[in-house]
Design a protein around this motif. Structure first.
Motif, PDB file in Angstrom:
ATOM      1  N   SER A 125       1.033  -1.559   0.120  1.00 40.81           N
ATOM      2  CA  SER A 125      -0.311  -0.309   0.160  1.00 40.81           C
ATOM      3  C   SER A 125       0.896   1.637   0.076  1.00 40.81           C
TER       4      SER A 125
ATOM      5  N   ALA B 115       2.365   4.053   0.477  1.00 44.53           N
ATOM      6  CA  ALA B 115       2.290   5.535   1.585  1.00 44.53           C
ATOM      7  C   ALA B 115       1.958   6.612   0.233  1.00 44.53           C
ATOM      8  N   GLU B 116       0.971   7.210   0.942  1.00 42.93           N
ATOM      9  CA  GLU B 116       0.262   9.043   0.594  1.00 42.93           C
ATOM     10  C   GLU B 116       1.395  10.091   0.953  1.00 42.93           C
ATOM     11  N   PRO B 117       1.511  10.743  -0.496  1.00 41.17           N
ATOM     12  CA  PRO B 117       2.746  11.370  -0.816  1.00 41.17           C
ATOM     13  C   PRO B 117       2.593  12.201   0.274  1.00 41.17           C
TER      14      PRO B 117
END
Length: 249
Positions: free
Chosen positions: A192, A194-196
């Motif tokens: 998954s 990582a969100e920026p």
């Protein structure tokens, strides 16, 4: 936590056929599997190629020691440091380039008991020794390599599974245990990402040259990220604690 990440597709070789500073932040949240243990990557460092990055093992060119870094992308480069630790990296760019990403820290998402026994030198199964907290099992490059069971003989192993994309049927999890992984194989999964907005960058840890280059990447607030340490000169004959500053081989 690991179920969805472990059922994700293996990464294709093209993922690593890019400059290491691009690959590094994109590795955060991905999952590296070796045998029964899987680690979600939370901290990495990028290292450039010959003549480009004075902190990289490849800065002065190809040697027998760093030859794997000049090989195809997606292979594992394992090196020995301080006469006691192994560290693991993933090779980037096309064959002949000499670039990689150091795996600094992560969260063990499968094989907790195996990883803990390795970190405790086998004492976990015997009930002895001080218990290692989950957050510390792979918190730091040497710890991560121990938790995954990566040693000198894994230097050069391919982390890209043949026919990788869409091939997830052999992997399964139950009670944080991973099954269906061929013995001795290393597999890099999509996981998954990582969100920026959660990704941070800064100077690399423990190097004395190119120490301001912001090629260390981590997931902000993740408890498994290792503490930053600036370089402290010391007498040694072995290599430094990063992919950088290797002596002549």
């Amino acid at each position: 936590m690991g179920g969805g990440q472990l059922s994700s597709a293996p990464l294709p070789r093209s993922f690593f056929d890019r400059p290491s500073p691009e690959v590094a932040p994109d590795l955060l949240g991905r999952v590296l599997v070796h045998g029964p243990v899987a680690v979600r990557l939370t901290e990495v460092e990028a290292y450039g190629g010959p003549g480009e990055d004075p902190a990289a093992h490849t800065y002065r060119g190809r040697t027998p020691r760093n030859a794997v870094m000049f090989g195809p992308p997606g292979h594992v480069y394992v090196y020995f440091t301080y006469g006691m630790h192994f560290c693991a990296n993933l090779v980037c760019l096309p064959d002949g380039s000499g670039s990689a990403v150091l795996l600094r820290a992560g969260e063990v998402v499968a094989g907790l008991d195996v990883a803990r026994a390795r970190r405790m030198g086998g004492q976990a199964s015997a009930g002895g020794g001080r218990r290692v907290a989950d957050r510390d099992l792979a918190r730091g490059p040497a710890r991560l390599t121990v938790a995954l069971g990566l040693l000198r003989e894994h230097n050069g192993i391919d982390a890209i599974r043949p026919g990788a994309q869409g091939d997830t049927e052999a992997l399964s999890t139950q009670d944080h245990r991973l099954t269906g992984v061929p013995h001795g194989s290393v597999i890099m999964l999509e996981g998954s990402p990582a969100e920026p907005a959660a990704i941070r960058s800064g100077p690399r840890t423990g190097i004395s040259t190119a120490k301001e280059t912001p090629w260390r990447f981590w997931i902000d607030g993740d408890p498994t990220v290792s503490p930053y340490r600036a370089h402290v000169p010391r007498r040694r004959n072995a290599a430094a604690t990063s992919v950088g500053e290797a002596p002549s081989s």
